[in-house]
Write an enzyme that holds these catalytic residues in place. Structure first.
Site, PDB file in Angstrom:
ATOM      1  N   HIS A  89      60.014  14.236  56.647  1.00  0.00           N
ATOM      2  CA  HIS A  89      59.828  14.919  55.248  1.00  0.00           C
ATOM      3  C   HIS A  89      58.605  14.715  54.848  1.00  0.00           C
ATOM      4  CE1 HIS A  89      61.676  15.734  51.076  1.00  0.00           C
ATOM      5  NE2 HIS A  89      60.478  15.175  50.849  1.00  0.00           N
ATOM      6  N   GLU A  90      57.909  13.491  54.758  1.00  0.00           N
ATOM      7  CA  GLU A  90      56.795  13.081  54.345  1.00  0.00           C
ATOM      8  C   GLU A  90      55.832  13.703  55.371  1.00  0.00           C
ATOM      9  OE1 GLU A  90      56.750  12.068  51.235  1.00  0.00           O
ATOM     10  OE2 GLU A  90      58.943  11.214  51.475  1.00  0.00           O
TER      11      GLU A  90
ATOM     12  N   HIS B 102      55.253  17.292  53.805  1.00  0.00           N
ATOM     13  CA  HIS B 102      54.397  17.189  52.703  1.00  0.00           C
ATOM     14  C   HIS B 102      52.894  17.336  53.223  1.00  0.00           C
ATOM     15  CE1 HIS B 102      57.097  17.220  49.280  1.00  0.00           C
ATOM     16  NE2 HIS B 102      57.936  16.079  49.555  1.00  0.00           N
TER      17      HIS B 102
ATOM     18  N   HIS C 112      51.320  20.160  54.327  1.00  0.00           N
ATOM     19  CA  HIS C 112      50.977  21.072  53.451  1.00  0.00           C
ATOM     20  C   HIS C 112      49.466  20.652  52.542  1.00  0.00           C
ATOM     21  CE1 HIS C 112      52.966  22.989  49.467  1.00  0.00           C
ATOM     22  NE2 HIS C 112      52.005  23.883  49.905  1.00  0.00           N
TER      23      HIS C 112
HETATM   24 ZN   LIG Z   1      59.660  15.178  48.911  1.00  0.00          ZN
END
Ligand SMILES: [Zn+2]
Length: 676
Positions: A467-468, A471, A474
């Site tokens: 998940h991290e 990010h 991105h």
């Molecule tokens: Zn998040």
């Protein structure tokens, strides 16, 4: 010279942690604020006619030094803090909010911004420039810059009252939480609880010089008790106490506070020319309007309800058969769900952990990023770190060009806050023709290695890492001109797409076999374990969905309407929950009076975004699944239209360019197996 006020003479201009002294921060902040103010003065004092370049662009590039110092300081305050840093944070925070207020309330500056905005149609702007112009203009207009003097004052008065009410709301909830205690003196009443939870209850009692076991409304105490305690009456008592916070018609009651907040938000929105508070908020969201949010929630509700009802009936039957329960109540929900889940899946973390050695999982994330986006990760040791535990990497593309510097900080320690997050030390932007590459970081709190065992992650930690890392991608792949539109600077209901979508690679055989190997034997994780993980991850998805939707609908029922006619908080809530109800109504309970997300935190008109983000990620991943989870074309599109674009364009437009269509709520239900 204070090193923080210099442009760093280090490899890749990375933060020179070893040379920064804590006492450097405060003077550096003051100097940087002065410099940023001077940059703003240069813009407002410019004799030339306002143009996009001399006003909007100049404004966006201003304050770079202050941003750099802020990033370093607040990242340290989260990941490696101490008393001195916390003290400086107390001193610096008001200085920073004063500075940002000075900009928003700067009338000369607004005049110039407005002049450019009003001539928008005559300017030959790129899409990104148009987005930036809109964003800058709205940062003033949404704070009342266009209002007459008396209305401006009214707005300030409402804002002041709202911030006091939000504070009061939170104080009441906290006091209600702390007030309740359930002291148990008969060990039999703790039957069912895991040893750890029992021990914690005993210690809590001891710390308050009481004999027995103390249960409170704090999550670490409340959740295990509701999940495991066999004593149904006690679960009922605890559940009712939890559900009635701020609803006792006493000095801690929040019913009036809720009504006042809803009405003031409505008044504020109207003053600024919006129909409701939700219209105001959603103007800067991918969902755009309350109508669209309601349509989204109701469509999902229609489709998830049959599945939720079926799950509920099965749970009812299970409770009947297990304990002869005739009417399943709210306080039975977590308890029987857990029992049923155990029965169906018998999955425990200890069985999975050997397949998820931290180093293997990190390399797995890097391999996935390599196969999808051609990125290479090379560990480097020539840059400073703020702690020995931090790993540092140089990220390059397939041509060997620098993409990003990447920091990863995995283990808990005092001085690091809980949870996991992604952040950056240096933003990406194109300035003076140079594409400045970002410095991105992820911070987690994973199981530490011991002398005899490496760090073995729980499955939940594995998905957290992905998940991290999503990010982080991105941030790393950002390729925009203006810093305020770069990387994760996107609308709030769009920001979880890259992170959540990446989690999907943790459930697929094709990617798991790349990294989920036993740390001792090297054996690849057995597929039946993977299947169990998958199945258990969507266990009771229908009921979970209904629950999330009910909160979203309650939020909209307060903020997407004219609330002036609402007088009875409980009655209003019962109506809002009407379509999502599975359990019998509990008269003593009220959710709104303790719904801190929307009445204290920043989620007003935003609760829907949890489900919204899930739909986006399910819909996006479905595309990958169709074409192959490592399909280059789909990955390229995702990089080109989502990961590299930041907030340069309306997110729905970006999404459609990637996907070819708007996101479909059905994708979420299909992934969960709720739609055949
Ligand atoms: Zn998040």
């Amino acid at each position: 010279m204070n090193i923080l006020n210099t442009s760093f003479n280090t490899p890749y201009k990375t933060a020179p942690f070893s040379k920064i002294k804590t006492e450097d921060f405060l003077p550096a902040f003051k100097k940087a604020i002065e410099n940023a103010k001077a940059e703003i003065d240069d813009i407002t004092n410019n004799d030339e006619t306002p143009t996009f370049q001399n006003t909007i662009e100049a404004l966006d590039y201003s304050g770079e030094e202050l941003d750099r110092i802020s990033s370093i300081f607040f990242n340290l305050n989260s990941a490696e803090t101490n008393d001195d840093i916390q003290k400086i944070a107390q001193e610096v925070s008001p200085l920073l909010s004063e500075f940002s207020n000075d900009i928003t309330l700067n009338e000369d500056l607004f005049k110039r911004v407005k002049a450019v905005y009003d001539s928008k149609s005559e300017l030959d702007l790129t899409t990104e420039q148009e987005t930036l112009l809109d964003k800058k203009y709205k940062s003033f207009s949404r704070n009342g810059a266009n209002l007459s003097e008396d209305k401006k004052q009214k707005l300030r008065a409402i804002d002041k009252e709202l911030s006091q009410l939000k504070l009061k709301f939170g104080e009441h909830v906290l006091a209600e939480t702390n007030k309740f205690e359930m002291l148990l003196t008969d060990e039999a009443d703790l039957s069912g609880l895991p040893e750890g939870a029992k021990e914690a209850a005993k210690q809590l009692a001891e710390s308050k010089e009481k004999d027995g076991w103390l249960i409170t409304l704090d999550y670490p105490s409340y959740i295990p008790f509701m999940t495991y305690a066999d004593n149904r009456e006690l679960r009922e008592r605890l559940s009712k106490a939890f559900g009635s916070k701020g609803f006792h018609n006493d000095n801690l009651d929040n019913q009036d506070v809720v009504l006042k907040i809803a009405n003031l938000r409505f008044e504020r929105a109207q003053l600024l020319g919006y129909k409701t508070h939700a219209h105001f908020v959603l103007e800067e969201r991918m969902a755009e309007t309350p109508e669209k949010v309601n349509e989204f929630l109701n469509e999902l509700l229609d489709k998830a309800k049959p599945a939720a009802q079926e799950e509920f009936e099965k749970l009812e039957a299970f409770a009947k058969e297990t304990d002869n329960i005739d009417q399943l109540q709210k306080w039975d929900s977590a308890y029987y769900s857990e029992k049923l889940k155990q029965k169906l899946f018998d999955l425990d973390d200890e069985k999975l952990k050997p397949y998820f050695k931290l180093e293997n999982v990190i390399n797995g994330a890097f391999t996935v990023a390599n196969k999808l986006f051609g990125l290479q990760f090379e560990e480097i040791d020539d840059i400073d770190k703020y702690h020995d535990d931090v790993l540092t990497y140089k990220v390059t593309d397939s041509e060997g060009e620098l993409v990003s510097i990447f920091y990863a900080d995995f283990f808990p320690r005092s001085g690091k806050r809980n949870g996991a997050w992604m952040t950056s030390y240096k933003p990406q932007m194109i300035k003076n023709g140079i594409n400045e590459r970002p410095h991105v970081s992820i911070v987690c709190n994973f199981t530490k290695p011991t002398k005899s065992k490496p760090s073995l992650l729980t499955f939940n930690e594995v998905t957290t890492l992905f998940h991290e890392f999503g990010h982080a991608l991105h941030g790393m792949l950002a390729n925009t001109t203006y810093p305020s539109l770069s990387g994760t600077s996107v609308y709030w209901d769009f920001v979880e797409l890259p992170s959540q979508v990446l989690e999907n690679w943790c459930y697929e055989e094709e990617s798991l076999k790349l990294f989920a190997t036993h740390y001792e034997t090297g054996e690849v994780i057995p597929m039946e374990l993977v299947e169990k993980i998958k199945a258990s991850s969507t266990f009771h998805e229908g009921m979970q969905t209904l629950r999330q939707l009910s909160f979203g609908l309650l939020d909209m029922s307060w903020h997407g309407v004219d609330p002036t006619k609402i007088t009875d908080v409980k009655a209003h809530e019962v109506e809002a929950f009407g379509e999502t109800k599975l359990y019998p109504e509990v008269e003593e309970n009220c959710m709104s009076t303790a719904f801190s997300h929307i009445f204290q935190g920043g989620y007003s008109s935003g609760y829907y975004s949890y489900k919204w983000a899930e739909v986006l990620d399910a819909d996006a991943f479905e595309y990958f699944k169709q074409e192959g989870i490592f399909n280059k074309t789909v990955a390229d599109k995702f990089k080109t239209f989502v990961l590299s674009q930041g907030g340069t364009e309306n997110p729905m437009d970006l999404y459609k360019k990637f996907r070819g269509q708007e996101p479909q709520p059905e994708a979420l239900l299909r992934r969960a197996g709720l739609l055949k």
